[in-house]
Each structure stands twice: as structure tokens, then as C-alpha cells.
Scaffold this motif. Structure first.
Motif, PDB file in Angstrom:
ATOM      1  N   ARG A  46      34.200  66.526  31.032  1.00 56.44           N
ATOM      2  CA  ARG A  46      33.098  66.262  29.933  1.00 56.44           C
ATOM      3  C   ARG A  46      32.685  67.200  29.215  1.00 56.44           C
ATOM      4  O   ARG A  46      32.243  67.367  28.467  1.00 56.44           O
ATOM      5  CB  ARG A  46      33.056  64.450  30.574  1.00 56.44           C
ATOM      6  CG  ARG A  46      33.080  63.435  30.596  1.00 56.44           C
ATOM      7  CD  ARG A  46      33.681  62.544  30.289  1.00 56.44           C
ATOM      8  NE  ARG A  46      32.499  62.237  31.726  1.00 56.44           N
ATOM      9  CZ  ARG A  46      33.358  61.471  32.581  1.00 56.44           C
ATOM     10  NH1 ARG A  46      34.502  61.283  32.993  1.00 56.44           N
ATOM     11  NH2 ARG A  46      32.436  61.649  34.167  1.00 56.44           N
ATOM     12  N   ALA A 104      45.337  58.478  26.914  1.00 63.51           N
ATOM     13  CA  ALA A 104      43.919  58.857  26.106  1.00 63.51           C
ATOM     14  C   ALA A 104      43.334  59.381  27.450  1.00 63.51           C
ATOM     15  O   ALA A 104      42.821  60.623  27.093  1.00 63.51           O
ATOM     16  CB  ALA A 104      43.281  57.607  25.998  1.00 63.51           C
ATOM     17  N   GLU A 108      41.545  63.055  26.997  1.00 60.09           N
ATOM     18  CA  GLU A 108      40.251  63.030  26.628  1.00 60.09           C
ATOM     19  C   GLU A 108      39.917  64.775  28.242  1.00 60.09           C
ATOM     20  O   GLU A 108      39.397  65.418  28.006  1.00 60.09           O
ATOM     21  CB  GLU A 108      39.591  62.426  27.661  1.00 60.09           C
ATOM     22  CG  GLU A 108      37.701  62.541  27.885  1.00 60.09           C
ATOM     23  CD  GLU A 108      37.167  61.319  28.537  1.00 60.09           C
ATOM     24  OE1 GLU A 108      36.102  61.560  28.017  1.00 60.09           O
ATOM     25  OE2 GLU A 108      37.752  60.453  28.999  1.00 60.09           O
ATOM     26  N   TYR A 109      41.384  64.238  29.396  1.00 58.77           N
ATOM     27  CA  TYR A 109      40.885  65.668  30.383  1.00 58.77           C
ATOM     28  C   TYR A 109      40.645  67.319  29.064  1.00 58.77           C
ATOM     29  O   TYR A 109      40.420  68.131  29.178  1.00 58.77           O
ATOM     30  CB  TYR A 109      41.201  65.716  31.583  1.00 58.77           C
ATOM     31  CG  TYR A 109      41.264  64.412  32.536  1.00 58.77           C
ATOM     32  CD1 TYR A 109      39.781  63.504  32.110  1.00 58.77           C
ATOM     33  CD2 TYR A 109      42.166  64.017  33.567  1.00 58.77           C
ATOM     34  CE1 TYR A 109      39.781  62.473  33.377  1.00 58.77           C
ATOM     35  CE2 TYR A 109      41.843  62.806  34.172  1.00 58.77           C
ATOM     36  CZ  TYR A 109      41.195  62.153  33.809  1.00 58.77           C
ATOM     37  OH  TYR A 109      40.674  60.927  34.407  1.00 58.77           O
ATOM     38  N   GLU A 111      40.515  67.867  26.655  1.00 60.11           N
ATOM     39  CA  GLU A 111      39.906  68.656  25.696  1.00 60.11           C
ATOM     40  C   GLU A 111      38.513  69.579  26.014  1.00 60.11           C
ATOM     41  O   GLU A 111      38.002  70.464  25.302  1.00 60.11           O
ATOM     42  CB  GLU A 111      38.489  67.443  25.075  1.00 60.11           C
ATOM     43  CG  GLU A 111      37.760  67.865  23.882  1.00 60.11           C
ATOM     44  CD  GLU A 111      36.978  66.516  23.418  1.00 60.11           C
ATOM     45  OE1 GLU A 111      35.954  67.271  22.584  1.00 60.11           O
ATOM     46  OE2 GLU A 111      37.081  65.431  24.127  1.00 60.11           O
TER      47      GLU A 111
END
Length: 268
Positions: A46, A104, A108-109, A111
Motif C-alpha cells: 500500500r 480485488a 490491490e497488491y 498496484e
């Protein structure tokens, strides 16, 4: 859309094991948890994704480096345990999620691994020691790789019953070809500096003590070229694999026309 980083953001990123330093047109992203050999977690991913979102058009080159003896030992194995990482879902919990939710989560990872090749920057990974699994794929996310002579790449996911899923398979095939990529991934073997350079996985190998200087020299050389010419050239090369010979010639002509008109001060 870019969002400027706040002091609170930077503190949060460092707690996750990542530091961002800006010096004009150069951004340096440092994996800064050497005691854990820069093991990766969803919090680190993140942070890396957020850093990518903060970089505006001022930045031309991004240098990815790591503190300590290893670039990254890969995924924090706590993700495989029932206890997991505090505040994060374990892999067993993810496995039990619905298809859309699981997809999903992995997206997200990913990205954190994908923005390094965006068209307006050139990214360089300076890699020393072990770059395993997620560490290997993070280095593969960059446009260029400078490695120390002690580097050891390995894709260990298959050995764990998994697949490389952090956007590393396509760049690996583009760099070393299908057969070698399959062999590297399926066996999980180590790939050293000499083989990395010989196969095109790395651009340059240097002694460990020269890694930082070599990577910064490459960054300086990239910054010395006119920005728009680099952007156009990167786009031409990135798109070449999906074009025929004649389509690529046409793309070259169009790019050159834009450059000539720009240099002549002629607008669209």
C-alpha cells in the motif's frame, strides 16, 4: 491524479518499510527494513502504491534501492500462518473470500508493482543480495536493473504451491524468453549476476560497493536527455511488441513528427 505526500504519509510509509526522497527530477524509493531483509507485506505494498500516486510531472527518474544485505527476501511468511500480520488478512482468510473479493485483493497488491513502468518516468532498480519472489517481481516492475555481483534472484512461488502474481511474469518473459522464464519460475532456482546480465534480466553488474554509484550514474545519464524525447522513445519501445514492422515504422514517423514540431516551436 497525483496527491502530495504529507509528513504523516511519510511516517506511515517508513513504518511499513519504505522511504521516499525527492531531489528535483529524481525520486529515490528505499526499502528500509534491513533487519527483516526488507520482507514485504500488504502494508508495504500500500505504501509503494501510494508513493506512485504522489509523484507528479516534476519527477523524471525513479530509483528503487534497498538498505541492508538483501534487496528483499520476498513475502513476509507470517501471511501463511494462522496468526498472520496484525491488521491484515491471512492468505487462508483470503482463500475463503468470494471470487470477486479475492480478485480485488490481489489487484490491490499488484498496484505496488505496476506504476514503475508508467510512460512519464524511467525507473531503475538497484539490486543487491537476495531478491526473492515478491522482491524479484518488484525489481522486474522497473524499466532497468543494475545489480551487485552478489545478487541472487529467485521466483519461489511455485515451490510454495503458488504462482507469481505480482505483475512479474510478463516482464520476465519479455526479458529472458518463455523457455527460460518457465524454467526459472517452475524450479525456483537462483539466478546470479553473470546470468542476469547475459540473459538481459539486468543491464549492468558491478561490485557491491559500487552499486549505489552505478545506479545514480545511470539516473544522471537518463536525466541528461531531453524529457519529451525519452518519453516518446519509451512509448515506441514499449509498444513495439504489439505492432507489426510497418505499424512500428508508422509509429516512429508520428513520434518524430511530434518531436520535430516541438523543437521548431510549432504547435498542434
Amino acid at each position: 491524479m497525483t496527491v502530495p505526500a504529507t509528513d504523516a504519509d511519510r511516517k506511515l510509509w517508513e513504518e511499513a518499510g519504505v522511504r521516499l526522497d525527492l531531489d528535483g527530477e529524481l525520486a529515490t524509493v528505499t526499502l528500509c527494513n534491513p533487519k527483516r531483509r526488507n520482507a514485504q507485506s500488504p502494508a508495504m505494498w500500500r505504501a509503494l502504491a501510494a508513493i506512485g500516486r504522489t509523484l507528479d510531472g516534476t519527477v523524471r527518474v525513479v530509483l528503487l534501492r534497498a538498505e541492508g544485505v538483501s534487496f528483499s527476501a520476498g513475502l513476509d511468511r507470517a501471511m501463511f500462518t494462522p496468526e498472520g500480520i496484525p491488521g491484515e488478512r491471512t492468505f487462508m482468510e483470503l482463500a475463503a473470500a468470494a471470487d470477486q473479493e479475492l480478485d480485488a485483493a490481489i489487484a490491490e497488491y499488484q498496484e505496488a508493482f505496476t506504476w514503475w513502468r508508467r510512460p512519464d518516468v524511467v525507473s531503475i532498480a538497484a539490486v543487491q543480495g537476495h531478491a526473492v519472489g515478491a522482491g524479484f517481481q518488484l525489481a522486474l516492475g522497473c524499466d532497468l536493473r543494475v545489480v551487485a555481483e552478489d545478487v541472487q534472484f529467485a521466483m519461489k512461488e511455485t515451490s510454495l504451491g503458488l504462482v507469481p502474481d505480482l505483475a512479474g511474469t510478463k516482464p520476465l518473459i519479455e526479458l529472458v524468453g518463455y523457455a527460460r522464464a518457465l524454467e526459472i519460475c517452475a524450479t525456483g532456482r537462483w539466478v546470479g549476476a553473470e546470468e542476469s546480465v547475459a540473459t538481459g534480466l539486468a543491464n549492468l553488474s558491478v561490485p557491491v560497493e559500487e552499486l549505489e554509484g552505478a545506479a545514480r550514474d545511470l539516473a544522471a545519464a537518463l536525466l541528461a536527455a531531453p524529457r519529451n524525447a525519452v518519453i516518446e522513445t519509451k512509448a515506441l519501445l514499449q509498444g513495439a511488441g504489439g505492432r507489426s514492422y510497418d505499424e512500428q515504422r508508422s509509429a516512429e514517423r508520428q513520434a518524430q513528427a511530434r518531436r520535430l514540431r516541438d523543437l521548431a516551436g510549432i504547435g498542434d
